[in-house]
Design a protein around this motif. Structure first.
Motif, mmCIF file in Angstrom:
data_model
loop_
_atom_site.group_PDB
_atom_site.id
_atom_site.type_symbol
_atom_site.label_atom_id
_atom_site.label_comp_id
_atom_site.label_asym_id
_atom_site.label_seq_id
_atom_site.Cartn_x
_atom_site.Cartn_y
_atom_site.Cartn_z
ATOM 1 N N GLY A 19 0.827 -1.203 0.000
ATOM 2 C CA GLY A 19 0.000 0.000 0.000
ATOM 3 C C GLY A 19 0.856 1.247 0.000
ATOM 4 N N GLU A 20 0.200 2.390 -0.052
ATOM 5 C CA GLU A 20 0.887 3.679 -0.053
ATOM 6 C C GLU A 20 1.948 3.761 -1.152
ATOM 7 N N GLY A 21 1.656 3.162 -2.309
ATOM 8 C CA GLY A 21 2.536 3.268 -3.466
ATOM 9 C C GLY A 21 3.730 2.339 -3.480
ATOM 10 N N GLY A 22 3.708 1.280 -2.676
ATOM 11 C CA GLY A 22 4.846 0.366 -2.681
ATOM 12 C C GLY A 22 4.614 -0.857 -1.825
ATOM 13 N N PHE A 23 5.721 -1.522 -1.511
ATOM 14 C CA PHE A 23 5.687 -2.803 -0.795
ATOM 15 C C PHE A 23 6.844 -2.852 0.194
ATOM 16 N N ARG A 24 6.648 -3.549 1.316
ATOM 17 C CA ARG A 24 7.731 -3.846 2.243
ATOM 18 C C ARG A 24 7.986 -5.337 2.114
ATOM 19 N N VAL A 25 9.213 -5.674 1.685
ATOM 20 C CA VAL A 25 9.589 -7.061 1.460
ATOM 21 C C VAL A 25 10.795 -7.364 2.336
ATOM 22 N N SER A 26 10.643 -8.352 3.208
ATOM 23 C CA SER A 26 11.703 -8.744 4.144
ATOM 24 C C SER A 26 12.281 -7.527 4.864
ATOM 25 N N GLY A 27 11.383 -6.649 5.281
ATOM 26 C CA GLY A 27 11.771 -5.478 6.065
ATOM 27 C C GLY A 27 12.267 -4.287 5.273
ATOM 28 N N VAL A 28 12.360 -4.391 3.959
ATOM 29 C CA VAL A 28 12.866 -3.302 3.120
ATOM 30 C C VAL A 28 11.705 -2.700 2.322
ATOM 31 N N ARG A 29 11.551 -1.382 2.403
ATOM 32 C CA ARG A 29 10.500 -0.680 1.671
ATOM 33 C C ARG A 29 10.923 -0.478 0.217
ATOM 34 N N HIS A 30 10.036 -0.844 -0.718
ATOM 35 C CA HIS A 30 10.248 -0.656 -2.157
ATOM 36 C C HIS A 30 9.139 0.242 -2.667
ATOM 37 N N GLU A 31 9.503 1.389 -3.223
ATOM 38 C CA GLU A 31 8.529 2.300 -3.822
ATOM 39 C C GLU A 31 8.203 1.819 -5.227
ATOM 40 N N GLY A 32 6.950 1.866 -5.588
ATOM 41 C CA GLY A 32 6.537 1.483 -6.931
ATOM 42 C C GLY A 32 6.363 -0.022 -7.069
ATOM 43 N N SER A 33 6.213 -0.448 -8.306
ATOM 44 C CA SER A 33 5.963 -1.851 -8.629
ATOM 45 C C SER A 33 7.232 -2.679 -8.477
ATOM 46 N N VAL A 34 7.056 -3.973 -8.166
ATOM 47 C CA VAL A 34 8.179 -4.878 -7.948
ATOM 48 C C VAL A 34 7.873 -6.259 -8.500
ATOM 49 N N ILE A 35 8.942 -7.018 -8.739
ATOM 50 C CA ILE A 35 8.829 -8.457 -8.960
ATOM 51 C C ILE A 35 9.551 -9.111 -7.798
ATOM 52 N N VAL A 36 8.826 -9.981 -7.090
ATOM 53 C CA VAL A 36 9.382 -10.652 -5.927
ATOM 54 C C VAL A 36 9.594 -12.123 -6.261
ATOM 55 N N PHE A 37 10.836 -12.564 -6.095
ATOM 56 C CA PHE A 37 11.216 -13.964 -6.233
ATOM 57 C C PHE A 37 11.519 -14.498 -4.837
ATOM 58 N N PRO A 38 11.608 -15.795 -4.641
ATOM 59 C CA PRO A 38 11.920 -16.314 -3.308
ATOM 60 C C PRO A 38 13.227 -15.785 -2.717
ATOM 61 N N ASP A 39 14.184 -15.401 -3.561
ATOM 62 C CA ASP A 39 15.494 -14.991 -3.042
ATOM 63 C C ASP A 39 15.884 -13.551 -3.375
ATOM 64 N N GLU A 40 15.028 -12.803 -4.087
ATOM 65 C CA GLU A 40 15.341 -11.404 -4.401
ATOM 66 C C GLU A 40 14.087 -10.637 -4.798
ATOM 67 N N THR A 41 14.180 -9.326 -4.660
ATOM 68 C CA THR A 41 13.112 -8.425 -5.075
ATOM 69 C C THR A 41 13.719 -7.374 -5.988
ATOM 70 N N ALA A 42 13.059 -7.120 -7.126
ATOM 71 C CA ALA A 42 13.572 -6.159 -8.100
ATOM 72 C C ALA A 42 12.488 -5.143 -8.448
ATOM 73 N N SER A 43 12.907 -3.921 -8.737
ATOM 74 C CA SER A 43 11.984 -2.906 -9.242
ATOM 75 C C SER A 43 11.401 -3.398 -10.554
ATOM 76 N N TRP A 44 10.178 -2.957 -10.837
ATOM 77 C CA TRP A 44 9.499 -3.363 -12.067
ATOM 78 C C TRP A 44 8.899 -2.110 -12.680
ATOM 79 N N SER A 45 9.138 -1.884 -13.934
ATOM 80 C CA SER A 45 8.744 -0.633 -14.585
ATOM 81 C C SER A 45 7.258 -0.543 -14.923
ATOM 82 N N VAL A 46 6.503 -1.596 -14.721
ATOM 83 C CA VAL A 46 5.082 -1.603 -15.063
ATOM 84 C C VAL A 46 4.291 -0.902 -13.958
#
Length: 125
Positions: A19-46
């Motif tokens: 929410g609020e324009g992003g995601f918190r994954v494993s304690g790290v806040r990511h602004e915008g869209s993301v792709i989450v894999f079991p071992d990493e999280t990456a920004s996503w341009s969509v």
């Protein structure tokens, strides 16, 4: 933000909140869209489901180990994935499911904790 925490294994990427324009994954806040894999999280341009292309999912199709299940979080509401995207993923052995981003985040966590090879491509809301 909605808290959806669980107990992952060491190094696994668990989606803690959204929410609020992003995601918190494993304690790290990511602004915008993301792709989450079991071992990493990456920004996503969509930023909108209308921007989704097969090329935007290239990292999912090339993932090692291969992804078995791809959850598409469409933002605030569910949307449909065009067959021109769905078919090539299916041909690579990837099952694709679309839902709102909150549901996709929660479903990803459940599948991750079950040991499934899952990824979530999540549009921020």
């Amino acid at each position: 933000m909605q808290d959806i925490s669980g107990l992952p294994k060491e190094g696994q990427q668990l989606i803690n909140s959204y929410g609020e324009g992003g995601f918190r994954v494993s304690g790290v806040r990511h602004e915008g869209s993301v792709i989450v894999f079991p071992d990493e999280t990456a920004s996503w341009s969509v930023a909108d489901l209308g921007e989704l292309t097969l090329e935007s999912l290239n990292t999912v199709m090339q993932a090692v180990p291969p992804v078995e299940i791809l959850l598409i979080g469409c933002g605030a509401s569910m949307g449909f994935i065009d067959d021109s995207i769905r078919r090539p993923l299916r041909d690579k052995g990837i099952t694709i499911d679309s839902m709102d981003s909150g549901a996709a985040a929660r479903t990803y966590n459940v599948l991750l904790l079950e040991g499934r090879r899952v990824a979530a491509a999540l549009i921020a809301q």
